[in-house]
Write a protein that holds these residues in place. Structure first.
Motif, mmCIF file in Angstrom:
data_model
loop_
_atom_site.group_PDB
_atom_site.id
_atom_site.type_symbol
_atom_site.label_atom_id
_atom_site.label_comp_id
_atom_site.label_asym_id
_atom_site.label_seq_id
_atom_site.Cartn_x
_atom_site.Cartn_y
_atom_site.Cartn_z
ATOM 1 N N ASP A 101 0.819 -1.211 0.000
ATOM 2 C CA ASP A 101 0.000 0.000 0.000
ATOM 3 C C ASP A 101 0.850 1.257 0.000
ATOM 4 N N CYS A 102 2.001 1.195 0.648
ATOM 5 C CA CYS A 102 2.914 2.349 0.678
ATOM 6 C C CYS A 102 3.651 2.520 -0.647
ATOM 7 N N GLY A 103 3.715 1.496 -1.439
ATOM 8 C CA GLY A 103 4.438 1.565 -2.701
ATOM 9 C C GLY A 103 5.946 1.523 -2.526
ATOM 10 N N ALA A 104 6.392 0.891 -1.462
ATOM 11 C CA ALA A 104 7.830 0.823 -1.188
ATOM 12 C C ALA A 104 8.510 -0.092 -2.202
ATOM 13 N N ARG A 105 9.663 0.371 -2.700
ATOM 14 C CA ARG A 105 10.416 -0.410 -3.687
ATOM 15 C C ARG A 105 11.735 -0.930 -3.134
ATOM 16 N N THR A 106 12.249 -0.304 -2.097
ATOM 17 C CA THR A 106 13.518 -0.744 -1.513
ATOM 18 C C THR A 106 13.286 -1.188 -0.074
ATOM 19 N N TYR A 107 14.302 -1.840 0.478
ATOM 20 C CA TYR A 107 14.230 -2.314 1.861
ATOM 21 C C TYR A 107 14.051 -1.142 2.824
ATOM 22 N N ASP A 108 14.794 -0.063 2.585
ATOM 23 C CA ASP A 108 14.691 1.103 3.468
ATOM 24 C C ASP A 108 13.303 1.731 3.405
ATOM 25 N N ASP A 109 12.724 1.778 2.206
ATOM 26 C CA ASP A 109 11.363 2.308 2.072
ATOM 27 C C ASP A 109 10.361 1.423 2.821
ATOM 28 N N GLU A 112 10.766 1.956 6.583
ATOM 29 C CA GLU A 112 10.197 3.243 6.962
ATOM 30 C C GLU A 112 8.671 3.185 6.940
ATOM 31 N N CYS A 113 8.130 2.483 5.974
ATOM 32 C CA CYS A 113 6.677 2.347 5.854
ATOM 33 C C CYS A 113 6.100 1.578 7.054
ATOM 34 N N LEU A 114 6.765 0.508 7.473
ATOM 35 C CA LEU A 114 6.278 -0.279 8.594
ATOM 36 C C LEU A 114 6.438 0.424 9.919
ATOM 37 N N GLN A 115 7.447 1.275 10.044
ATOM 38 C CA GLN A 115 7.680 1.972 11.300
ATOM 39 C C GLN A 115 6.934 3.282 11.401
ATOM 40 N N GLY A 116 6.653 3.877 10.274
ATOM 41 C CA GLY A 116 6.016 5.191 10.266
ATOM 42 C C GLY A 116 4.516 5.118 10.277
ATOM 43 N N ASP A 117 3.880 6.274 10.165
ATOM 44 C CA ASP A 117 2.422 6.367 10.140
ATOM 45 C C ASP A 117 1.905 6.613 8.734
ATOM 46 N N ASN A 118 2.651 6.170 7.734
ATOM 47 C CA ASN A 118 2.252 6.376 6.342
ATOM 48 C C ASN A 118 1.022 5.610 6.001
#
Length: 118
Positions: A101-109, A112-118
């Motif tokens: 759902d966040c559209g993360a493409r890299t491990y860091d993204d 960040e998506c799992l830890q943040g409130d995105n």
């Protein structure tokens, strides 16, 4: 005067022999209980639950083949391992959905998506 110890009472033909607990069954049960908190970890939870399920099944098979070994602990271990596997699958699936759902493409993204409130 020699004193002989009383002998154990003879088992009747329909009576079952006394059951003893299996060490492997106890190990499987302890690992199954530890697999529940591990199930909250993403992929590690699935790996731990599968290993515990295999150990529990081996203990259960051994207990069913040897009449003197109780099947209680291995059965509980297998049930708890299955519950841990289901919980780990749900947690991993939910995390995967969140990352997609966040559209993360890299491990860091993804992190960040799992830890943040995105």
């Amino acid at each position: 005067m020699s004193r002989t110890p009383p002998s154990a009472p003879a088992a009747t033909p329909g009576e079952k022999p006394p059951h003893r607990q299996s060490r492997l069954g106890l190990v499987a049960l302890i690992l199954a209980v530890l697999a529940l908190p591990a199930a909250l970890s993403l992929v590690l939870g699935i790996i731990v639950a599968v290993i515990v399920l295999i150990v529990g099944l081996v203990a259960l098979i051994r207990a069913t083949r040897v009449r003197e070994i109780s099947t209680g602990q291995p059965v509980v271990a297998v049930v708890v391992a299955i519950a841990a596997l289901i919980l780990a699958s749900v947690v991993t699936s939910a995390a995967n959905d969140r990352v997609q759902d966040c559209g993360a493409r890299t491990y860091d993204d993804a992190r960040e998506c799992l830890q943040g409130d995105n």
